[in-house]
Scaffold this motif. Structure first.
Motif, short mmCIF file in Angstrom:
data_model
loop_
_atom_site.label_atom_id
_atom_site.label_comp_id
_atom_site.label_asym_id
_atom_site.label_seq_id
_atom_site.Cartn_x
_atom_site.Cartn_y
_atom_site.Cartn_z
N SER A 98 4.33 10.25 -6.83
CA SER A 98 5.40 10.64 -7.75
C SER A 98 4.86 10.96 -9.14
CB SER A 98 6.48 9.56 -7.83
OG SER A 98 5.97 8.40 -8.47
N LEU A 99 3.69 10.39 -9.49
CA LEU A 99 3.10 10.70 -10.79
C LEU A 99 2.64 12.15 -10.85
CD1 LEU A 99 1.08 7.47 -11.56
CD2 LEU A 99 3.24 8.22 -12.58
N ASN A 100 2.48 12.78 -9.72
CA ASN A 100 2.13 14.20 -9.68
C ASN A 100 3.36 15.09 -9.78
OD1 ASN A 100 -0.62 13.72 -9.40
ND2 ASN A 100 -0.46 13.50 -7.20
N ASN A 101 4.54 14.49 -9.76
CA ASN A 101 5.79 15.22 -9.86
C ASN A 101 6.24 15.21 -11.32
OD1 ASN A 101 8.56 15.87 -9.96
ND2 ASN A 101 8.82 15.31 -7.82
N GLU A 102 6.19 16.35 -11.98
CA GLU A 102 6.49 16.44 -13.41
C GLU A 102 7.91 15.98 -13.75
OE1 GLU A 102 5.41 20.14 -15.23
OE2 GLU A 102 3.57 20.26 -14.05
N THR A 103 8.86 16.23 -12.89
CA THR A 103 10.25 15.82 -13.14
C THR A 103 10.35 14.30 -13.19
OG1 THR A 103 11.06 17.79 -12.02
CG2 THR A 103 12.62 15.98 -12.31
N ILE A 104 9.74 13.63 -12.22
CA ILE A 104 9.79 12.17 -12.18
C ILE A 104 9.07 11.58 -13.39
CG2 ILE A 104 9.00 10.13 -10.90
CD1 ILE A 104 9.59 11.68 -8.34
N VAL A 105 7.93 12.15 -13.75
CA VAL A 105 7.20 11.66 -14.92
C VAL A 105 8.04 11.82 -16.18
CG1 VAL A 105 5.17 12.02 -16.37
CG2 VAL A 105 4.94 12.04 -13.89
N THR A 115 0.83 -1.20 0.00
CA THR A 115 0.00 0.00 0.00
C THR A 115 0.87 1.26 0.00
OG1 THR A 115 -1.78 -1.16 1.16
CG2 THR A 115 -1.82 1.24 1.25
N ASP A 116 1.89 1.26 0.84
CA ASP A 116 2.81 2.40 0.90
C ASP A 116 3.50 2.62 -0.44
OD1 ASP A 116 2.09 2.63 3.56
OD2 ASP A 116 3.98 1.76 4.32
N LEU A 117 3.94 1.53 -1.05
CA LEU A 117 4.63 1.62 -2.35
C LEU A 117 3.71 2.22 -3.41
CD1 LEU A 117 7.17 0.87 -4.05
CD2 LEU A 117 6.02 -1.31 -4.51
N LEU A 118 2.45 1.76 -3.44
CA LEU A 118 1.50 2.31 -4.40
C LEU A 118 1.23 3.79 -4.16
CD1 LEU A 118 -1.12 -0.57 -4.73
CD2 LEU A 118 0.68 0.06 -6.34
N GLU A 119 1.09 4.15 -2.90
CA GLU A 119 0.85 5.57 -2.58
C GLU A 119 2.03 6.45 -2.99
OE1 GLU A 119 -0.17 5.68 1.56
OE2 GLU A 119 -2.15 4.81 1.21
#
Length: 76
Positions: A52-59, A43-47
């Motif tokens: 991180s998908l909200n972080n444009e750099t990571i995406v 659950t923690d990993l999914l969260e």
């Protein structure tokens, strides 16, 4: 690795699904031995992944990595 052609063994000798199941059982045994909560860890990993998908750099980094992998496969 055999299925992907990176290891010289006949494919019929590969028990891919069985090996993955065996690894899963060993991970579960380890988690029980050390009293780890795999469900909570998942659950923690999914969260973290969703966050991180909200972080444009990571995406952008993820997209670049996917593109590089696709280009490598095209060359093979």
């Amino acid at each position: 690795m055999t299925i992907e052609g990176k290891l010289a063994l006949p494919v019929e000798n590969v028990r891919f699904t069985r090996n993955i199941a065996d690894a899963l059982i060993q991970l579960m045994r380890l988690s029980n031995f050390y009293a780890l909560d795999l469900q909570q860890a998942w659950t923690d990993l999914l969260e973290e992944g969703y966050a991180s998908l909200n972080n444009e750099t990571i995406v952008a980094i993820m997209k670049a990595t996917i593109r590089q992998n696709q280009e490598r496969r095209a060359l093979d």
